[in-house]
Write a protein that holds these residues in place. Structure first.
Motif, PDB file in Angstrom:
ATOM      1  N   VAL A  44      31.622 -61.558 -40.419  1.00 25.26           N
ATOM      2  CA  VAL A  44      32.031 -60.327 -41.097  1.00 25.26           C
ATOM      3  C   VAL A  44      31.513 -60.384 -42.535  1.00 25.26           C
ATOM      4  CG1 VAL A  44      34.079 -59.939 -39.666  1.00 25.26           C
ATOM      5  CG2 VAL A  44      34.275 -61.305 -41.736  1.00 25.26           C
ATOM      6  N   PRO A  45      31.214 -59.228 -43.118  1.00 25.59           N
ATOM      7  CA  PRO A  45      30.777 -59.208 -44.512  1.00 25.59           C
ATOM      8  C   PRO A  45      31.843 -59.807 -45.432  1.00 25.59           C
ATOM      9  CG  PRO A  45      30.320 -57.095 -43.473  1.00 25.59           C
ATOM     10  CD  PRO A  45      31.177 -57.891 -42.513  1.00 25.59           C
ATOM     11  N   GLN A  46      31.402 -60.435 -46.500  1.00 23.45           N
ATOM     12  CA  GLN A  46      32.353 -61.014 -47.450  1.00 23.45           C
ATOM     13  C   GLN A  46      33.241 -59.951 -48.080  1.00 23.45           C
ATOM     14  OE1 GLN A  46      30.015 -63.472 -50.108  1.00 23.45           O
ATOM     15  NE2 GLN A  46      30.158 -65.212 -48.709  1.00 23.45           N
ATOM     16  N   LYS A  47      32.702 -58.756 -48.242  1.00 28.04           N
ATOM     17  CA  LYS A  47      33.520 -57.623 -48.682  1.00 28.04           C
ATOM     18  C   LYS A  47      33.797 -56.785 -47.434  1.00 28.04           C
ATOM     19  CE  LYS A  47      31.782 -57.440 -53.360  1.00 28.04           C
ATOM     20  NZ  LYS A  47      31.192 -56.639 -54.420  1.00 28.04           N
ATOM     21  N   PRO A  48      34.993 -56.901 -46.861  1.00 27.81           N
ATOM     22  CA  PRO A  48      35.295 -56.219 -45.597  1.00 27.81           C
ATOM     23  C   PRO A  48      34.978 -54.724 -45.649  1.00 27.81           C
ATOM     24  CG  PRO A  48      37.084 -57.681 -46.209  1.00 27.81           C
ATOM     25  CD  PRO A  48      36.146 -57.630 -47.388  1.00 27.81           C
ATOM     26  N   ASP A  49      34.284 -54.266 -44.618  1.00 27.22           N
ATOM     27  CA  ASP A  49      33.923 -52.849 -44.548  1.00 27.22           C
ATOM     28  C   ASP A  49      34.009 -52.303 -43.120  1.00 27.22           C
ATOM     29  OD1 ASP A  49      31.720 -53.981 -43.301  1.00 27.22           O
ATOM     30  OD2 ASP A  49      30.273 -53.290 -44.795  1.00 27.22           O
ATOM     31  N   GLY A  50      34.716 -53.036 -42.247  1.00 24.37           N
ATOM     32  CA  GLY A  50      34.886 -52.557 -40.884  1.00 24.37           C
ATOM     33  C   GLY A  50      33.790 -52.977 -39.926  1.00 24.37           C
ATOM     34  N   ARG A  51      32.820 -53.766 -40.416  1.00 21.95           N
ATOM     35  CA  ARG A  51      31.740 -54.215 -39.539  1.00 21.95           C
ATOM     36  C   ARG A  51      31.985 -55.644 -39.068  1.00 21.95           C
ATOM     37  NH1 ARG A  51      26.509 -54.419 -42.335  1.00 21.95           N
ATOM     38  NH2 ARG A  51      27.795 -54.893 -44.128  1.00 21.95           N
ATOM     39  N   ILE A  52      31.487 -55.913 -37.859  1.00 24.92           N
ATOM     40  CA  ILE A  52      31.487 -57.251 -37.279  1.00 24.92           C
ATOM     41  C   ILE A  52      30.093 -57.483 -36.716  1.00 24.92           C
ATOM     42  CG2 ILE A  52      32.442 -58.782 -35.506  1.00 24.92           C
ATOM     43  CD1 ILE A  52      34.987 -57.010 -35.546  1.00 24.92           C
ATOM     44  N   MET A  53      29.522 -58.641 -36.997  1.00 19.77           N
ATOM     45  CA  MET A  53      28.242 -59.015 -36.442  1.00 19.77           C
ATOM     46  C   MET A  53      28.460 -60.058 -35.348  1.00 19.77           C
ATOM     47  SD  MET A  53      27.530 -57.291 -38.967  1.00 19.77           S
ATOM     48  CE  MET A  53      27.290 -57.339 -40.711  1.00 19.77           C
ATOM     49  N   LEU A  54      27.833 -59.841 -34.217  1.00 18.33           N
ATOM     50  CA  LEU A  54      27.845 -60.800 -33.120  1.00 18.33           C
ATOM     51  C   LEU A  54      26.421 -61.297 -32.949  1.00 18.33           C
ATOM     52  CD1 LEU A  54      29.077 -62.272 -30.667  1.00 18.33           C
ATOM     53  CD2 LEU A  54      28.698 -60.172 -29.345  1.00 18.33           C
ATOM     54  N   ILE A  55      26.252 -62.598 -33.030  1.00 14.84           N
ATOM     55  CA  ILE A  55      24.944 -63.224 -32.894  1.00 14.84           C
ATOM     56  C   ILE A  55      24.981 -64.078 -31.641  1.00 14.84           C
ATOM     57  CG2 ILE A  55      23.258 -64.772 -33.942  1.00 14.84           C
ATOM     58  CD1 ILE A  55      25.859 -63.348 -36.207  1.00 14.84           C
ATOM     59  N   GLU A  56      24.126 -63.739 -30.687  1.00 14.06           N
ATOM     60  CA  GLU A  56      24.069 -64.462 -29.414  1.00 14.06           C
ATOM     61  C   GLU A  56      22.737 -65.188 -29.320  1.00 14.06           C
ATOM     62  OE1 GLU A  56      24.504 -61.702 -26.188  1.00 14.06           O
ATOM     63  OE2 GLU A  56      26.287 -60.763 -27.049  1.00 14.06           O
ATOM     64  N   LEU A  57      22.755 -66.374 -28.745  1.00 16.93           N
ATOM     65  CA  LEU A  57      21.520 -67.110 -28.481  1.00 16.93           C
ATOM     66  C   LEU A  57      21.526 -67.528 -27.016  1.00 16.93           C
ATOM     67  CD1 LEU A  57      18.900 -68.318 -29.651  1.00 16.93           C
ATOM     68  CD2 LEU A  57      20.198 -70.413 -30.098  1.00 16.93           C
ATOM     69  N   TRP A  58      20.487 -67.110 -26.307  1.00 16.21           N
ATOM     70  CA  TRP A  58      20.356 -67.370 -24.873  1.00 16.21           C
ATOM     71  C   TRP A  58      19.109 -68.193 -24.614  1.00 16.21           C
ATOM     72  CZ3 TRP A  58      24.228 -65.840 -21.688  1.00 16.21           C
ATOM     73  CH2 TRP A  58      25.142 -64.932 -22.210  1.00 16.21           C
ATOM     74  N   ARG A  59      19.190 -69.052 -23.621  1.00 14.92           N
ATOM     75  CA  ARG A  59      18.064 -69.929 -23.256  1.00 14.92           C
ATOM     76  C   ARG A  59      16.811 -69.120 -22.954  1.00 14.92           C
ATOM     77  NH1 ARG A  59      19.981 -72.327 -18.550  1.00 14.92           N
ATOM     78  NH2 ARG A  59      19.182 -70.479 -17.539  1.00 14.92           N
ATOM     79  N   ASP A  60      16.980 -68.028 -22.204  1.00 15.87           N
ATOM     80  CA  ASP A  60      15.837 -67.204 -21.816  1.00 15.87           C
ATOM     81  C   ASP A  60      16.338 -65.890 -21.225  1.00 15.87           C
ATOM     82  OD1 ASP A  60      16.761 -67.958 -19.249  1.00 15.87           O
ATOM     83  OD2 ASP A  60      15.213 -69.487 -19.025  1.00 15.87           O
ATOM     84  N   GLU A  61      15.422 -65.033 -20.859  1.00 16.95           N
ATOM     85  CA  GLU A  61      15.784 -63.737 -20.282  1.00 16.95           C
ATOM     86  C   GLU A  61      16.555 -63.893 -18.975  1.00 16.95           C
ATOM     87  OE1 GLU A  61      16.420 -59.842 -20.256  1.00 16.95           O
ATOM     88  OE2 GLU A  61      15.266 -60.769 -21.869  1.00 16.95           O
ATOM     89  N   ALA A  62      16.219 -64.908 -18.198  1.00 15.43           N
ATOM     90  CA  ALA A  62      16.923 -65.131 -16.930  1.00 15.43           C
ATOM     91  C   ALA A  62      18.413 -65.389 -17.170  1.00 15.43           C
ATOM     92  CB  ALA A  62      16.291 -66.286 -16.162  1.00 15.43           C
ATOM     93  N   ALA A  63      18.748 -66.120 -18.216  1.00 13.14           N
ATOM     94  CA  ALA A  63      20.158 -66.382 -18.536  1.00 13.14           C
ATOM     95  C   ALA A  63      20.885 -65.094 -18.910  1.00 13.14           C
ATOM     96  CB  ALA A  63      20.262 -67.402 -19.665  1.00 13.14           C
ATOM     97  N   ILE A  64      20.207 -64.214 -19.645  1.00 13.84           N
ATOM     98  CA  ILE A  64      20.808 -62.928 -20.006  1.00 13.84           C
ATOM     99  C   ILE A  64      21.038 -62.089 -18.753  1.00 13.84           C
ATOM    100  CG2 ILE A  64      20.454 -60.753 -21.243  1.00 13.84           C
ATOM    101  CD1 ILE A  64      18.913 -62.373 -23.355  1.00 13.84           C
ATOM    102  N   GLU A  65      20.082 -62.093 -17.856  1.00  8.02           N
ATOM    103  CA  GLU A  65      20.227 -61.328 -16.614  1.00  8.02           C
ATOM    104  C   GLU A  65      21.393 -61.849 -15.776  1.00  8.02           C
ATOM    105  OE1 GLU A  65      18.890 -58.438 -15.375  1.00  8.02           O
ATOM    106  OE2 GLU A  65      18.229 -58.343 -17.459  1.00  8.02           O
ATOM    107  N   LEU A  66      21.546 -63.172 -15.684  1.00  6.14           N
ATOM    108  CA  LEU A  66      22.695 -63.737 -14.962  1.00  6.14           C
ATOM    109  C   LEU A  66      23.999 -63.252 -15.582  1.00  6.14           C
ATOM    110  CD1 LEU A  66      21.603 -67.439 -14.308  1.00  6.14           C
ATOM    111  CD2 LEU A  66      22.049 -65.671 -12.590  1.00  6.14           C
ATOM    112  N   HIS A  67      24.051 -63.244 -16.903  1.00  4.71           N
ATOM    113  CA  HIS A  67      25.237 -62.771 -17.623  1.00  4.71           C
ATOM    114  C   HIS A  67      25.510 -61.302 -17.297  1.00  4.71           C
ATOM    115  CE1 HIS A  67      27.988 -61.953 -20.929  1.00  4.71           C
ATOM    116  NE2 HIS A  67      27.167 -61.009 -21.339  1.00  4.71           N
TER     117      HIS A  67
END
Length: 101
Positions: A44-67
């Motif tokens: 979240v930003p240090q100055k709260p503004d209602g935003r949330i960031m989600l950062i995902e890291l996947w091994r490869d496209e196949a892993a995303i497709e399984l998900h």
């Protein structure tokens, strides 16, 4: 090559805490149960503004497709929490969580 998914959520008024809790639960579930999910981060930003960031890291496209193809997988629940959502899917060229990047 690892794939990064970078999502910026803007919570609906009064829904920030609920969105954060749900994203936390979803992220923890992915880390425990989704093969190929290398990392999930919420920020979240240090100055709260209602935003949330989600950062995902996947091994490869196949892993995303399984998900994506898991029974019951849906993002429909988000409509009750978010005003807007921006998504960027990127090839990751360097990350300590993905040494092969």
């Amino acid at each position: 090559m690892p794939i990064g998914v970078y999502i910026e959520f803007e919570a609906l008024p009064g829904r920030f805490d609920g969105l954060m809790q749900r994203l936390r639960e979803e992220s923890e579930h992915c880390m425990r149960h989704d093969e190929g999910c290398l990392r999930m981060e919420l920020a979240v930003p240090q100055k709260p503004d209602g935003r949330i960031m989600l950062i995902e890291l996947w091994r490869d496209e196949a892993a995303i497709e399984l998900h994506r193809n898991q029974p019951g997988h849906s993002h429909d629940w988000q409509k009750d929490y978010i005003a807007s959502k921006r998504v960027a899917v990127c090839n990751v060229v360097a990350s300590p969580a993905a040494p092969e990047a």
